[in-house]
Design an enzyme around this catalytic site. Sequence first.
Site, short mmCIF file in Angstrom:
data_model
loop_
_atom_site.label_atom_id
_atom_site.label_comp_id
_atom_site.label_asym_id
_atom_site.label_seq_id
_atom_site.Cartn_x
_atom_site.Cartn_y
_atom_site.Cartn_z
N LYS A 14 0.83 -1.21 0.00
CA LYS A 14 0.00 0.00 0.00
C LYS A 14 0.87 1.27 0.00
O LYS A 14 0.63 2.18 -0.78
CB LYS A 14 -0.93 0.05 1.24
CG LYS A 14 -1.85 -1.14 1.37
CD LYS A 14 -2.81 -0.98 2.55
CE LYS A 14 -2.13 -1.02 3.90
NZ LYS A 14 -1.64 -2.35 4.31
N ARG A 89 -9.12 0.79 9.49
CA ARG A 89 -8.73 -0.58 9.79
C ARG A 89 -9.78 -1.28 10.66
O ARG A 89 -9.58 -2.44 11.02
CB ARG A 89 -7.41 -0.57 10.56
CG ARG A 89 -6.19 -0.90 9.72
CD ARG A 89 -4.97 -0.78 10.61
NE ARG A 89 -3.87 -1.57 10.16
CZ ARG A 89 -2.84 -1.11 9.46
NH1 ARG A 89 -2.79 0.14 9.06
NH2 ARG A 89 -1.84 -1.91 9.16
N ARG A 128 11.77 -6.43 4.54
CA ARG A 128 11.74 -5.00 4.86
C ARG A 128 12.37 -4.74 6.23
O ARG A 128 13.04 -3.75 6.44
CB ARG A 128 10.27 -4.53 4.84
CG ARG A 128 10.08 -3.06 5.14
CD ARG A 128 8.64 -2.64 4.92
NE ARG A 128 7.73 -3.13 5.95
CZ ARG A 128 6.40 -2.96 5.94
NH1 ARG A 128 5.83 -2.33 4.92
NH2 ARG A 128 5.65 -3.42 6.91
N ARG A 134 11.89 -1.00 11.76
CA ARG A 134 10.57 -1.02 12.39
C ARG A 134 10.49 -2.13 13.43
O ARG A 134 10.83 -3.27 13.14
CB ARG A 134 9.48 -1.20 11.33
CG ARG A 134 9.15 0.08 10.63
CD ARG A 134 8.11 -0.12 9.56
NE ARG A 134 6.91 -0.80 10.02
CZ ARG A 134 5.79 -0.87 9.33
NH1 ARG A 134 5.73 -0.30 8.13
NH2 ARG A 134 4.75 -1.49 9.81
N ARG A 146 -0.27 -9.56 13.26
CA ARG A 146 -0.81 -8.44 12.46
C ARG A 146 -1.73 -8.98 11.36
O ARG A 146 -2.76 -8.38 11.06
CB ARG A 146 0.34 -7.63 11.85
CG ARG A 146 1.04 -6.78 12.92
CD ARG A 146 2.43 -6.37 12.50
NE ARG A 146 2.47 -5.55 11.32
CZ ARG A 146 3.56 -5.34 10.59
NH1 ARG A 146 4.69 -5.91 10.92
NH2 ARG A 146 3.52 -4.54 9.55
P1 ADP Z 1 1.52 -2.36 7.76
O1 ADP Z 1 0.43 -2.08 6.77
O2 ADP Z 1 2.77 -2.87 7.12
O3 ADP Z 1 1.06 -3.18 8.93
P2 ADP Z 1 1.38 0.35 8.82
O4 ADP Z 1 2.55 1.24 8.72
O5 ADP Z 1 0.16 0.68 8.04
O6 ADP Z 1 1.98 -1.06 8.43
O7 ADP Z 1 0.93 0.19 10.36
C1 ADP Z 1 1.84 -0.19 11.36
C2 ADP Z 1 1.09 -0.37 12.67
O8 ADP Z 1 0.52 0.91 13.10
C3 ADP Z 1 -0.11 -1.32 12.65
O9 ADP Z 1 0.27 -2.68 12.82
C4 ADP Z 1 -0.96 -0.78 13.83
O10 ADP Z 1 -0.42 -1.22 15.07
C5 ADP Z 1 -0.74 0.73 13.74
N1 ADP Z 1 -1.80 1.35 12.92
C6 ADP Z 1 -1.64 1.91 11.68
N2 ADP Z 1 -2.82 2.36 11.21
C7 ADP Z 1 -3.76 2.07 12.16
C8 ADP Z 1 -5.17 2.24 12.25
N3 ADP Z 1 -5.87 2.80 11.25
N4 ADP Z 1 -5.80 1.82 13.38
C9 ADP Z 1 -5.11 1.26 14.38
N5 ADP Z 1 -3.79 1.04 14.36
C10 ADP Z 1 -3.11 1.43 13.26
#
Ligand code: ADP
Length: 191
Positions: A14, A89, A128, A134, A146
């Site tokens: 994404k 989410r 990654r 991270r 996740r």
């Molecule tokens: P990825 O899509 O690779 O999991 P992101 O960078 O989108 O990575 O998100 C990393 C983490 O940040 C998620 O696993 C979650 O813990 C938190 N996070 C991101 N966006 C949200 C959201 N919309 N609601 C709740 N937690 C979020």
Amino acid sequence: MINLILFGPPGSGKGTQAVGLAEKYGLVHISTGDLFRSEMGADTELGKQAKAYISKGELVPDEVTVGMLKNKVEAHPEANGFIFDGFPRTIPQAEALDTLLTGKGTSISGLIALDVSEQEIVNRILNRGKTSGRLDDNDEGIIRNRIAVYEQETAPVFDHYAQSGKSWKIDGMGSIDEIFARLCARIDTFQ
Ligand code: ADP
């Protein structure tokens, strides 16, 4: 105005695709993951709160996430539209987003989900993790958590927008350019 939700499991590409799409269509890219990482980097109160969840592969609570997202949208009154990456989410987040956009006289144009196999996702994230620094990318147990959270809490968001005929799935396997072309072909059908 185009308001796109770029959807899919963690590691589905994404973030990579959102950057190119934002440039091509002149949209503001909002990644809640990037926003949380920037708050964590600056060691703010919000960052400290988020870290407790992110480090375990759990979702940050809705009220925290929605508040942060609203601030970011409000900061761009000039925007031609937005790409939401990593948001919504959960169903309450989707409802909050719909209300926010309705208040601005607009709505979600479409949701596009990147379809990628679980094994490919785990491989991409572990890869990654070698360079991203991270804290949620280095442990296969956290990554699997996740993915489980995605299936339980996030996947229903696809159905939420499918009810109004706005959810689409595209093949997320292949080269970055191939996937970009598939995304553009779908976005070009949006009103
Ligand atoms: P990825 O899509 O690779 O999991 P992101 O960078 O989108 O990575 O998100 C990393 C983490 O940040 C998620 O696993 C979650 O813990 C938190 N996070 C991101 N966006 C949200 C959201 N919309 N609601 C709740 N937690 C979020």
